[in-house]
Design a protein around this motif. Sequence first.
Motif, short mmCIF file in Angstrom:
data_model
loop_
_atom_site.label_atom_id
_atom_site.label_comp_id
_atom_site.label_asym_id
_atom_site.label_seq_id
_atom_site.Cartn_x
_atom_site.Cartn_y
_atom_site.Cartn_z
N MET A 55 0.77 -1.12 0.01
CA MET A 55 -0.14 0.03 0.07
C MET A 55 0.81 1.20 0.02
N GLY A 56 0.24 2.31 -0.37
CA GLY A 56 0.86 3.58 -0.49
C GLY A 56 0.10 4.57 -1.17
N PRO A 57 0.41 5.94 -0.96
CA PRO A 57 -0.39 6.97 -1.99
C PRO A 57 -0.09 6.51 -3.30
N SER A 58 -1.13 7.22 -4.09
CA SER A 58 -0.68 7.19 -5.58
C SER A 58 0.51 7.77 -5.95
N GLY A 59 1.18 7.02 -6.99
CA GLY A 59 2.21 7.70 -7.60
C GLY A 59 3.54 7.20 -6.82
N SER B 237 -1.06 1.64 14.61
CA SER B 237 0.31 2.02 14.50
C SER B 237 0.57 3.38 15.15
N GLY B 238 1.61 3.47 15.87
CA GLY B 238 2.02 4.68 16.46
C GLY B 238 2.54 5.78 15.48
N SER B 239 3.19 5.18 14.45
CA SER B 239 3.65 6.18 13.36
C SER B 239 2.74 7.28 12.82
N ASP B 240 3.03 8.44 12.96
CA ASP B 240 2.16 9.58 12.17
C ASP B 240 1.69 9.28 10.83
N TRP B 241 2.93 9.01 10.09
CA TRP B 241 2.60 8.73 8.72
C TRP B 241 1.73 7.42 8.74
N THR B 242 1.83 6.53 9.14
CA THR B 242 0.97 5.41 8.83
C THR B 242 -0.38 5.56 9.31
N ARG B 243 -0.44 6.44 10.33
CA ARG B 243 -1.80 6.71 10.68
C ARG B 243 -2.42 7.70 9.70
N GLN B 244 -1.84 8.48 9.31
CA GLN B 244 -2.55 9.58 8.42
C GLN B 244 -2.80 8.73 7.10
N PHE B 245 -2.09 7.86 6.61
CA PHE B 245 -2.41 6.94 5.40
C PHE B 245 -3.68 5.94 5.71
N MET B 246 -3.49 5.33 6.79
CA MET B 246 -4.30 4.07 7.13
C MET B 246 -5.91 4.90 7.36
N HIS B 247 -5.86 5.91 8.10
CA HIS B 247 -7.23 6.54 8.42
C HIS B 247 -7.57 7.70 7.59
N GLY B 248 -6.80 8.21 6.51
CA GLY B 248 -7.18 8.91 5.69
C GLY B 248 -7.28 10.32 5.97
N LEU B 249 -6.27 10.62 6.75
CA LEU B 249 -6.31 12.37 7.70
C LEU B 249 -5.84 13.12 6.31
#
Lengths: 282, 156, 257
Positions: A52-56, A247-259
């Motif tokens: 998984m990961g953002p487009s591009g 996950s505790g990571s900011d990045w993962t949280r942003q991606f997984m929860h769509g913030l």
Amino acid sequence: MRQGQEVSVAGSRPPGEPMLVKIRDLHFSRGDRKIFDGVDIDIPRGRVTAIMGPSGTGKTTLLKLIGGQLTPDRGTIEVDGLNVHTLGRRELYRLRMRMGMLFQSGALLTDLDVFENVAYPLREHTRLSESMLRKLVLLKLEAVGLRGARHLMPAELSGGMARRVALARAMALDPMMIMYDEPFTGQDPISMGVLVKLIRQLNDAARLTSILVSHDVEETCAIADLVYVISDGRVIEQGPPQQLLESGSDWTRQFMHGLPDGPVPFHYPAPNLARDLFRGAA
Amino acid sequence: MKTGKTVEITVGAFVAAGLLALFFLAMKVSNLGTLDTSDTYEVVAHFDNIGSLKVKAPVTMAGVELGRVASIGFDQERYQAVVKLAIYKRFDRIPDDTYAKILTAGLLGEQYVGLDPGGSETYLKEGSEIEITQSAMVLEEVIGQFIFGKAREESK
Amino acid sequence: MEALARLGAGWIRAVRHLGRALLLLLRILEGQSELLQRPRLLLEQLFSVGVLTVLIIAVSGLFVGMVLSLQGYYILSQFAAESALGVMVAASLLRELGPVVTALLFAGRAGSALTAEIGLMKATEQLSGLEMMAVDPVRRVLAPRFLAGFLAMPLLAALFSALGVLGGWFVGVGLLGVDDGTWWVQMQARIDWNEDLANGVIKSLVFGFVCTWIAVFQGYNSLPTSAGVSRATTRTVVHSSLAVLGLDFVLTALMFK
């Protein structure tokens, strides 16, 4: 750091299970743009692994690298013990017969009908009798629920149906693994549900290994056994879906929860707004 | 895509039409149809001057084409042109004392070989020679003779 | 300095382009052997490259022949040389107009279609899909199209010339009153099968080779977007036409001394 993650993955799978795909230190760039900058990924046999990961972020590129359609700048990719990029043409093609790939668009041959599309790899690579071939194709179509649509042309299929036909075609040669390129994008909820069910079902029934590339968090987490999150050419985090969701990571949280805002900024990098707007007036 | 049969039939028709066109061009438009050497016999004729006669020029009698010029050579002993004529086999009763001359079609046209029949009872066959020939009319010579003749008339 | 650098970069690009095209050609030629086992592929391509191009070739051939005859008659009749009309029409068609005009029409009709088809197959991931099915798209998609174009061109050119001669005959003999016998006899006497007909066929084989090569390469090399495919299609027509005209000059200089 990476070493520690390896250990956590190892804990999440039955001990002694061999890896089907091993990616080590993968570097790949297109023009000046670095797409992968030292990526290590292990895909366990018999499981559904999601990337998984953002487009591009080059998820599709990763699948093409595994399939040997692209060559990495550095690093190795091993599939079932074979180093994909040192194989000769003949061996590479033999390996590809054991890989199925489901393209985003389905990639059906537009001048053949549904039946012939599924029959195509069989006609190319086997010498089956016509009646045997017919039975096999109908069984594959039955598995994706489209036996009744065998006479339709690809142009007459909806997006979801085209993907199911493509799935039947990818399954035709009974491969050891199937790679799904964004299977859920642009699907209505029903065909999305059908595809989710199909991918899981096929994986378990046919003892396949599935690699799933997607950015649809919910559906992917519903079927994946293992998730890798990549961004900026690196693996950010990996583990079972539940672990990543918490996950505790900011990045993962942003991606997984769509913030909308977080480590990945809402704004594309740009100069100061005021200066940009009044440039030239000064 | 069309059904299999239509493809086969139309492609077959296309290839047949293309080959037919090539055959038409070869046999009707170009000289391939008239080059059949298998049913001709060759006779030889010596000329003092053949003008601009070319290989494949027609050989006619009474305006009808009987054959073609097969080759043109040079006899180093007699300093004459050796012209081989390929005559169609169906014309097998041409007297062997036939008279060959080089004529011009129209004022500035192509040159060809015209035959005038003799009266002999024996006929030309493969390898025989036409003894009596008349050279090509070369324009400069004709004009030269004309001027020479005029001058002589005036001096009288 | 800047201009010099740009010139150099342009050259490097052109050479790289040519190299890629040559490599592709080698792979296509290598792939021809497989066609023997699958004649069906060739048949289908002969249909789309050959059969679908016949109509425009036939109509153009007929009209070019008719116009040639009409124009030729006006000029030749001034010299009282109408008897040479057939020769003039046939020679122009066999030597130049047949192969060249056919190749130009072919590039516009079949070449552009080939490029667009292959480009779209690339854009819709069909070529990638074939590769992942362990099927080489060069062998399965490009090779039969290339051979079909190469074989179809001389047949199309022959049709063009033959119909041109018939069209010219219709105008010259049927409408303008040139003698029928004179038309054919003069033509047969002056048109050499080796010099005129065979050279024309060689020309159209060369044009067929080059035109389909360009079309197939442009399609395979196109950017997989709608803009990319449309640009590639345009390039096919432009490059093929220029290549045909340029090669025609070279071939003519070599053939008709």
